[in-house]
Design an enzyme around this catalytic site. Structure first.
Site, mmCIF file in Angstrom:
data_model
loop_
_atom_site.group_PDB
_atom_site.id
_atom_site.type_symbol
_atom_site.label_atom_id
_atom_site.label_comp_id
_atom_site.label_asym_id
_atom_site.label_seq_id
_atom_site.Cartn_x
_atom_site.Cartn_y
_atom_site.Cartn_z
ATOM 1 N N ARG A 62 23.644 42.285 -39.357
ATOM 2 C CA ARG A 62 23.566 42.180 -40.437
ATOM 3 C C ARG A 62 24.571 41.505 -41.681
ATOM 4 O O ARG A 62 24.270 40.781 -42.354
ATOM 5 C CB ARG A 62 24.542 43.625 -41.037
ATOM 6 C CG ARG A 62 24.013 44.959 -40.563
ATOM 7 C CD ARG A 62 25.080 46.396 -40.306
ATOM 8 N NE ARG A 62 25.406 46.235 -38.868
ATOM 9 C CZ ARG A 62 26.528 46.903 -38.920
ATOM 10 N NH1 ARG A 62 27.175 48.060 -39.301
ATOM 11 N NH2 ARG A 62 27.023 46.460 -37.325
HETATM 12 C C1 UD1 Z 1 32.571 49.172 -31.692
HETATM 13 C C2 UD1 Z 1 32.869 50.367 -31.121
HETATM 14 C C3 UD1 Z 1 33.144 51.414 -31.442
HETATM 15 C C4 UD1 Z 1 33.783 50.574 -32.652
HETATM 16 C C5 UD1 Z 1 33.484 49.345 -33.560
HETATM 17 C C6 UD1 Z 1 35.692 49.211 -34.206
HETATM 18 C C7 UD1 Z 1 30.882 50.730 -29.191
HETATM 19 C C8 UD1 Z 1 30.183 51.305 -28.395
HETATM 20 N N1 UD1 Z 1 31.876 51.306 -30.198
HETATM 21 O O1 UD1 Z 1 31.169 49.511 -32.051
HETATM 22 O O2 UD1 Z 1 33.529 52.224 -31.002
HETATM 23 O O3 UD1 Z 1 35.255 52.005 -33.810
HETATM 24 O O4 UD1 Z 1 33.404 48.425 -32.542
HETATM 25 O O5 UD1 Z 1 35.935 48.681 -33.933
HETATM 26 O O6 UD1 Z 1 32.176 49.609 -28.412
HETATM 27 N N2 UD1 Z 1 28.886 42.301 -28.924
HETATM 28 C C9 UD1 Z 1 28.411 41.607 -26.965
HETATM 29 N N3 UD1 Z 1 27.616 41.812 -26.349
HETATM 30 C C10 UD1 Z 1 26.395 43.488 -27.438
HETATM 31 C C11 UD1 Z 1 27.051 44.102 -28.040
HETATM 32 C C12 UD1 Z 1 27.930 43.873 -28.974
HETATM 33 O O7 UD1 Z 1 29.329 40.845 -27.393
HETATM 34 O O8 UD1 Z 1 25.729 43.928 -26.215
HETATM 35 C C13 UD1 Z 1 29.986 41.564 -29.006
HETATM 36 C C14 UD1 Z 1 30.018 42.473 -31.115
HETATM 37 O O9 UD1 Z 1 29.595 40.581 -30.613
HETATM 38 C C15 UD1 Z 1 31.102 42.066 -31.718
HETATM 39 C C16 UD1 Z 1 31.494 43.313 -30.693
HETATM 40 O O10 UD1 Z 1 30.917 43.034 -29.492
HETATM 41 O O11 UD1 Z 1 32.113 40.803 -31.816
HETATM 42 C C17 UD1 Z 1 31.642 44.392 -31.513
HETATM 43 O O12 UD1 Z 1 29.903 45.239 -31.240
HETATM 44 P P1 UD1 Z 1 29.476 45.995 -32.782
HETATM 45 O O13 UD1 Z 1 28.185 46.015 -32.005
HETATM 46 O O14 UD1 Z 1 30.083 45.285 -33.698
HETATM 47 O O15 UD1 Z 1 30.084 47.176 -32.293
HETATM 48 P P2 UD1 Z 1 30.005 48.669 -33.357
HETATM 49 O O16 UD1 Z 1 29.011 48.793 -33.458
HETATM 50 O O17 UD1 Z 1 30.692 47.935 -34.572
#
Ligand code: UD1
Ligand code: CA
Length: 247
Positions: free
Chosen positions: A18
């Site tokens: 996004r």
């Molecule tokens: C996550 C949380 C949610 C919280 C929100 C804000 C989960 C399932 N949900 O959602 O409860 O309210 O953050 O803090 O955890 N990332 C990886 N590998 C992956 C997926 C993500 O490294 O496979 C990293 C992303 O780069 C990012 C972070 O994890 O820095 C959070 O991922 P993102 O997809 O933004 O999670 P949210 O949907 O925001």
């Protein structure tokens, strides 16, 4: 005896679709510095020396940006199968660590060192298997919600996409700032399943897994509202830069 040192895991493998940027999301500059640098600085200032950064999308760029920093290690997540899966990629580092593990998201540059220090101190004092920091927000849209019993005890986190209308009305949210005990976290990861609407492994399921195993888990509403500002879009980036500049 001094307390066992803490290590940290920074979730930084996501693409950040996004953001509409060529850069991996965690390298997008916020007020002139890659956003993940703020997160690492906060961990350092809270006394965490060993920091494992989970890299995936454009891992080469993230590694190059951070390689010169002391105490930084990397774990590769070649497929982004969720935040829980990202933590699974750190199994080796977790197995070699005896003590608390702070888990934070690389896209949350407003995280404050004193909040991390408070959570670590509480986790040590309460001997929790998992302690998480929460915040109340008038508009909780987009965040995981903190579910509590009638008595106010933490019972779990539900992601917005999986929440019932009643759960969506909850205004206490998950900020992705956790302190786990390393051994307990490894045990919880073994039980993690991708049985949710996104077919992903959610780190947010681990607290409830530990509760079900009879472990001590708590959610503390100790974070500051601005620490909830994670960056998922150009609009959120602008908002964080505004808050940082104190306008
Ligand atoms: C996550 C949380 C949610 C919280 C929100 C804000 C989960 C399932 N949900 O959602 O409860 O309210 O953050 O803090 O955890 N990332 C990886 N590998 C992956 C997926 C993500 O490294 O496979 C990293 C992303 O780069 C990012 C972070 O994890 O820095 C959070 O991922 P993102 O997809 O933004 O999670 P949210 O949907 O925001
Ligand atoms: Ca996010």
């Amino acid at each position: 005896m001094p307390p066992a040192p803490a290590m940290a895991i920074v979730l930084a493998a996501g693409k950040g679709t996004r953001m509409k940027s060529e850069l991996p999301k965690v390298l997008v500059p916020v007020a002139g510095r890659p956003m993940v640098r703020y997160v690492i600085d906060a961990l350092r200032a809270a006394g965490v020396e060993r920091v494992v950064v989970v890299v995936g999308y454009r891992a080469d760029l993230v590694r190059t940006e951070l390689a010169g920093l002391p105490g930084i290690e990397f774990a590769d997540q070649t497929e982004q199968l969720g935040t829980g899966h990202a933590v699974m990629m750190c199994r080796e580092q977790l197995a070699s660590h005896d003590g608390p593990v702070v888990i934070v998201a690389g896209d949350s540059p407003m995280l404050q060192a004193d909040s991390v220090a408070t959570l670590l101190a509480e986790a040590r004092a309460r001997r929790t298997a998992c302690l998480l920091g929460t915040v109340r927000r008038d508009d909780p849209t987009g965040y995981g919600r903190i579910v509590r019993s009638a008595a106010g005890d933490f019972t779990g986190i539900v992601e917005e996409k999986d929440a019932t209308p009643e759960q969506r009305a909850i205004t206490e949210i998950n900020v992705s700032t956790y302190v786990f005990d390393a051994k307990e976290l490894l045990a919880a990861l073994d039980q993690l399943r991708a049985d949710n609407s996104q077919r992903e492994y959610y780190i947010t399921d681990c607290p409830a897994i530990l509760l079900a195993a009879g472990k001590q888990v708590a959610a503390l509403n100790v974070l500051k509202p601005r620490e909830a500002l994670s960056i998922n879009s150009p609009e959120e980036l602008a908002q964080v830069e505004k808050v940082m500049s104190g306008v």
